[in-house]
Design a protein around this motif. Sequence first.
Motif, short mmCIF file in Angstrom:
data_model
loop_
_atom_site.label_atom_id
_atom_site.label_comp_id
_atom_site.label_asym_id
_atom_site.label_seq_id
_atom_site.Cartn_x
_atom_site.Cartn_y
_atom_site.Cartn_z
N LEU A 250 22.57 -10.71 -28.65
CA LEU A 250 22.69 -12.09 -29.14
C LEU A 250 21.48 -12.43 -30.02
CD1 LEU A 250 24.62 -14.52 -28.62
CD2 LEU A 250 23.05 -15.22 -26.79
N GLU A 251 20.30 -12.11 -29.50
CA GLU A 251 19.05 -12.41 -30.22
C GLU A 251 19.00 -11.71 -31.59
OE1 GLU A 251 15.55 -11.12 -27.92
OE2 GLU A 251 14.66 -10.57 -29.86
N LEU A 252 19.49 -10.46 -31.63
CA LEU A 252 19.45 -9.70 -32.88
C LEU A 252 20.61 -10.03 -33.82
CD1 LEU A 252 18.54 -6.17 -31.42
CD2 LEU A 252 17.01 -7.71 -32.66
N GLY A 253 21.52 -10.86 -33.33
CA GLY A 253 22.67 -11.24 -34.16
C GLY A 253 23.75 -10.16 -34.20
N PHE A 254 23.74 -9.22 -33.22
CA PHE A 254 24.79 -8.20 -33.15
C PHE A 254 26.04 -8.85 -32.56
CE2 PHE A 254 22.43 -3.87 -33.09
CZ PHE A 254 21.48 -4.34 -33.97
N GLU A 255 27.19 -8.44 -33.05
CA GLU A 255 28.41 -9.06 -32.50
C GLU A 255 29.06 -8.23 -31.41
OE1 GLU A 255 30.83 -9.93 -35.91
OE2 GLU A 255 29.37 -11.32 -36.69
N ARG A 256 28.54 -6.99 -31.22
CA ARG A 256 29.13 -6.12 -30.19
C ARG A 256 28.03 -5.42 -29.40
NH1 ARG A 256 32.79 -2.30 -33.72
NH2 ARG A 256 31.03 -2.55 -35.11
N PHE A 257 28.29 -5.20 -28.15
CA PHE A 257 27.33 -4.42 -27.36
C PHE A 257 28.08 -3.64 -26.27
CE2 PHE A 257 26.39 -6.07 -23.04
CZ PHE A 257 27.27 -7.13 -23.01
N THR A 258 27.38 -2.63 -25.76
CA THR A 258 27.96 -1.84 -24.66
C THR A 258 26.81 -1.22 -23.87
OG1 THR A 258 29.56 -0.12 -24.08
CG2 THR A 258 28.26 0.28 -26.06
N THR A 259 27.11 -0.45 -22.84
CA THR A 259 26.06 0.16 -22.03
C THR A 259 26.45 1.57 -21.58
OG1 THR A 259 24.82 0.03 -19.96
CG2 THR A 259 26.93 -1.09 -19.97
N THR A 260 25.47 2.44 -21.54
CA THR A 260 25.73 3.81 -21.08
C THR A 260 25.96 3.84 -19.56
OG1 THR A 260 23.38 4.25 -20.87
CG2 THR A 260 24.38 4.84 -22.95
N LEU A 261 25.72 2.72 -18.91
CA LEU A 261 26.02 2.65 -17.47
C LEU A 261 27.51 2.88 -17.22
CD1 LEU A 261 23.91 -0.52 -16.51
CD2 LEU A 261 23.38 1.84 -15.91
N LEU A 262 28.31 2.71 -18.26
CA LEU A 262 29.76 2.92 -18.13
C LEU A 262 30.11 4.36 -17.74
CD1 LEU A 262 30.99 0.88 -21.21
CD2 LEU A 262 31.79 0.51 -18.88
N VAL A 263 29.22 5.32 -18.06
CA VAL A 263 29.53 6.70 -17.65
C VAL A 263 28.88 7.05 -16.31
CG1 VAL A 263 30.09 7.73 -19.90
CG2 VAL A 263 27.72 7.70 -19.14
N SER A 264 28.12 6.10 -15.76
CA SER A 264 27.48 6.37 -14.47
C SER A 264 28.52 6.31 -13.35
CB SER A 264 26.38 5.34 -14.22
OG SER A 264 26.04 5.37 -12.87
N PRO A 265 28.61 7.37 -12.55
CA PRO A 265 29.58 7.35 -11.45
C PRO A 265 29.22 6.32 -10.39
CG PRO A 265 28.30 9.40 -11.44
CD PRO A 265 27.84 8.61 -12.63
N LEU A 266 27.99 5.77 -10.49
CA LEU A 266 27.54 4.80 -9.47
C LEU A 266 28.03 3.39 -9.77
CD1 LEU A 266 23.83 5.88 -9.01
CD2 LEU A 266 25.71 6.30 -7.45
#
Length: 301
Positions: free
Chosen positions: A108-124
Motif C-alpha cells: 500500500l505504502e509503495l503504491g503497488f496494486e498487488r501483493f502475495t507471500t511465499t508463505l503460500l508454499v509453506s506446508p505449515l
Amino acid sequence: MQNSPILVHICCSVDSHFFLEKLQNDHPGEKITGFFYDPNIHPHSEYKLRLLDVERSCKKLGIDLIEGPYDYEAWVDAVRGLEREPEKGARCEVCFDKRFIESANKALELGFERFTTTLLVSPLKSQEQLKRAGAEFEAKHGVKFIAPDYRSGGGTQDQSRVTKEEKLYRQDYCGCIYGLSMQREHQNKLADELFSPISGTILPASIEERLELYTKRMELEEQHVPYKIIREKFLNYRQMSLRVIANKKGVIPAYALSYSTLPRKKAQGKIEYTTHNLHHFNREEIKCITLEEFYSLSDKK
Ligand code: SF4
C-alpha cells in the motif's frame, strides 16, 4: 492492474526461489519486487544468513529486494503469552498474520496494486486462511492479494529439487527462539544456536561460521570460481580408549587419535589399512597407533 508491480513477501530462500520462479513464469514481463520481512527469526546472525541467501536468490532471478525492519521487540510483544504454544498453534497464527499484514501495508505504502507471500508454499500455513486475510485487506484498502497454488500437483517435490539444484541454504528450524527451544528440548539437544561467546569468537559449526561460509560462497560465485560445500563431522565424542587384538599376538597396547569419533559408547571393527604406522579402522573413522609408536613419537613413556 495487470501491469502494476507485484510485491512478494519472502520468508526464506527455500520457499522464495521456487515461488518466484513460478510467479515469473505466470506473469511474464511483469515487475516483481521481493520484501524480506521476518522479525521472528532469532538469533540475529540466523536472520542475516537467511537474508543473505534470499539476496543471492533474487539476484539470480533478477528481482529487486527490499529489506523490512527487524523489529524483533514488536514481534516478541505480539506473541507474548503464546511462548509455549506448539508449532502450527496460536503463536504461529499471530506470527504469520503479523508478517502478512506488514507486507500488505508495504505494498500500500509503495503504491503497488498487488501483493502475495511465499508463505503460500509453506506446508505449515493454510492457504485458505491466507486467502481470507488477503480478501479482507483488499476489501479495506484495494490492494489485491494474489494466491497461486504452487504446492499441489507435485509442487512440493519440485521445490525440493530446486533447493538442491540451486544449493539454497536449508535452515533446520522454523525461525523463532520459542520454536527452536522446544524443538531442541524435544530432541534432547542443547540449543547451541543461542550461545555466542562475549569475545565475538566464531565457534566451529556455529551460525556465525555458516554466515562467513555463505558470504565467501557469494564472493566465489561473483568471481566465477567453482566451489563445493562439504559437510564435515564435528567432534562430539572422542574415543578415549581402545583395545586392539591381533590374531596371534593377543592384545597390542594402542592409543586412539583424537578425531576418532563415536556415535555411541562402543564400536567394534577391524583395522582396514595402515599408512605410516597409522591404523585406520573400517568403522566410525577410528584411527590408532601402537603405544610403542606413541612413545617413540612423543619421546615419553
Ligand atoms: S515457529 Fe515459526 S511460524 Fe511459529 S512463531 Fe516461531 S517462527 Fe513463527
